[in-house]
Design an enzyme around this catalytic site. Structure first.
Site, PDB file in Angstrom:
ATOM      1  N   CYS A  53       0.832  -1.212   0.000  1.00  0.00           N
ATOM      2  CA  CYS A  53       0.000   0.000   0.000  1.00  0.00           C
ATOM      3  C   CYS A  53       0.866   1.261   0.000  1.00  0.00           C
ATOM      4  O   CYS A  53       2.014   1.254   0.485  1.00  0.00           O
ATOM      5  CB  CYS A  53      -0.879   0.040   1.241  1.00  0.00           C
ATOM      6  SG  CYS A  53      -2.180  -1.196   1.281  1.00  0.00           S
ATOM      7  N   GLU A  55       0.597   3.860   1.863  1.00  0.00           N
ATOM      8  CA  GLU A  55       0.918   4.320   3.219  1.00  0.00           C
ATOM      9  C   GLU A  55       2.178   3.632   3.743  1.00  0.00           C
ATOM     10  O   GLU A  55       3.073   4.266   4.302  1.00  0.00           O
ATOM     11  CB  GLU A  55      -0.235   4.021   4.187  1.00  0.00           C
ATOM     12  CG  GLU A  55      -1.513   4.752   3.878  1.00  0.00           C
ATOM     13  CD  GLU A  55      -2.455   3.956   2.963  1.00  0.00           C
ATOM     14  OE1 GLU A  55      -1.973   3.315   2.004  1.00  0.00           O
ATOM     15  OE2 GLU A  55      -3.668   3.997   3.207  1.00  0.00           O
TER      16      GLU A  55
HETATM   17  N1  THU Z   1      -4.297   0.443  -1.282  1.00  0.00           N
HETATM   18  C1  THU Z   1      -3.462   1.411  -0.780  1.00  0.00           C
HETATM   19  O1  THU Z   1      -2.392   1.685  -1.339  1.00  0.00           O
HETATM   20  N2  THU Z   1      -3.864   2.066   0.330  1.00  0.00           N
HETATM   21  C2  THU Z   1      -5.050   1.879   0.974  1.00  0.00           C
HETATM   22  O2  THU Z   1      -5.329   2.541   1.959  1.00  0.00           O
HETATM   23  C3  THU Z   1      -6.001   0.908   0.454  1.00  0.00           C
HETATM   24  C4  THU Z   1      -5.527   0.055  -0.672  1.00  0.00           C
HETATM   25  C5  THU Z   1      -3.909  -0.217  -2.520  1.00  0.00           C
HETATM   26  C6  THU Z   1      -3.563  -1.676  -2.416  1.00  0.00           C
HETATM   27  C7  THU Z   1      -3.850  -2.163  -3.815  1.00  0.00           C
HETATM   28  O3  THU Z   1      -2.733  -1.880  -4.635  1.00  0.00           O
HETATM   29  C8  THU Z   1      -5.005  -1.284  -4.287  1.00  0.00           C
HETATM   30  O4  THU Z   1      -4.987  -0.145  -3.435  1.00  0.00           O
HETATM   31  C9  THU Z   1      -6.373  -1.944  -4.239  1.00  0.00           C
HETATM   32  O5  THU Z   1      -6.615  -2.485  -2.992  1.00  0.00           O
END
Ligand code: THU
Length: 128
Positions: A53, A55
Site C-alpha cells: 500500500c 501508506e
Molecule cells: N491500497 C493502498 O495503497 N492504500 C489503501 O489505503 C487501500 C488500498 C492499494 C492496495 C492495492 O494496490 C489497491 O490499493 C487496491 O486495494
C-alpha cells in the site's frame, strides 16, 4: 504544514502508482514532526500478496531515512473515493505514531476527511 500541501504531495506521489491489477492508484504523504514529507505509492504484483500500500511505502521511506516521529499522513486515490487505510497499514501506523496522529483521507485538496489514529485502530497489537 498546511493540510492542502500534504494532500498535494500525496497526489503527486499517486502519479507513480503501479496498480495494473486493481487499477486503483493511491498516493500517500507522511509528515514528520519536524515538517519533512516522505511519499509513497501503491506497488502491486502479479502474485497479488506481495503488493504494498501507498501508506506503508511512505513509512518505509521515512523509517529508512532514520525518521521516527510523525504527525500526519495524507492519502489520496482519486476523486471518487475517500481512501482510508487498510488494517495492515493501521497497525504499522500504531507501531510508530501516537494516538492523535492525524490521517487525512482526501478526494481533492478541498474535499477530505480527517481521523485520529485512535479512532481507526483503538486496540492495536503491541508487545511491551
Ligand atoms: N491500497 C493502498 O495503497 N492504500 C489503501 O489505503 C487501500 C488500498 C492499494 C492496495 C492495492 O494496490 C489497491 O490499493 C487496491 O486495494
Amino acid at each position: 504544514m498546511k493540510e492542502k500541501a500534504l494532500i498535494q504531495a500525496a497526489a503527486e506521489a499517486r502519479k507513480q502508482a503501479y496498480a495494473p491489477y486493481s487499477g486503483f492508484k493511491v498516493g500517500a504523504a507522511l509528515l514528520t514532526e519536524d515538517q519533512k514529507i516522505y511519499v509513497g505509492c501503491n506497488m502491486e504484483n502479479a502474485a497479488y500478496s506481495p503488493s504494498l500500500c501507498a501508506e506503508r511505502a511512505a513509512f518505509a521511506a521515512a523509517i529508512g531515512a532514520g525518521e521516527r516521529a510523525f504527525s500526519a499522513i495524507a492519502i489520496i486515490a482519486g476523486e471518487k473515493d475517500y481512501c482510508v487505510p487498510c488494517g495492515v497499514c493501521r497497525q504499522v501506523m500504531a507501531e510508530f505514531c501516537e494516538e492523535d496522529f492525524l490521517i487525512i483521507a482526501a478526494k481533492t485538496e478541498e474535499d477530505y476527511r480527517k481521523y485520529r489514529l485512535k479512532e481507526l485502530i483503538p486496540h492495536s497489537f503491541c508487545l511491551e
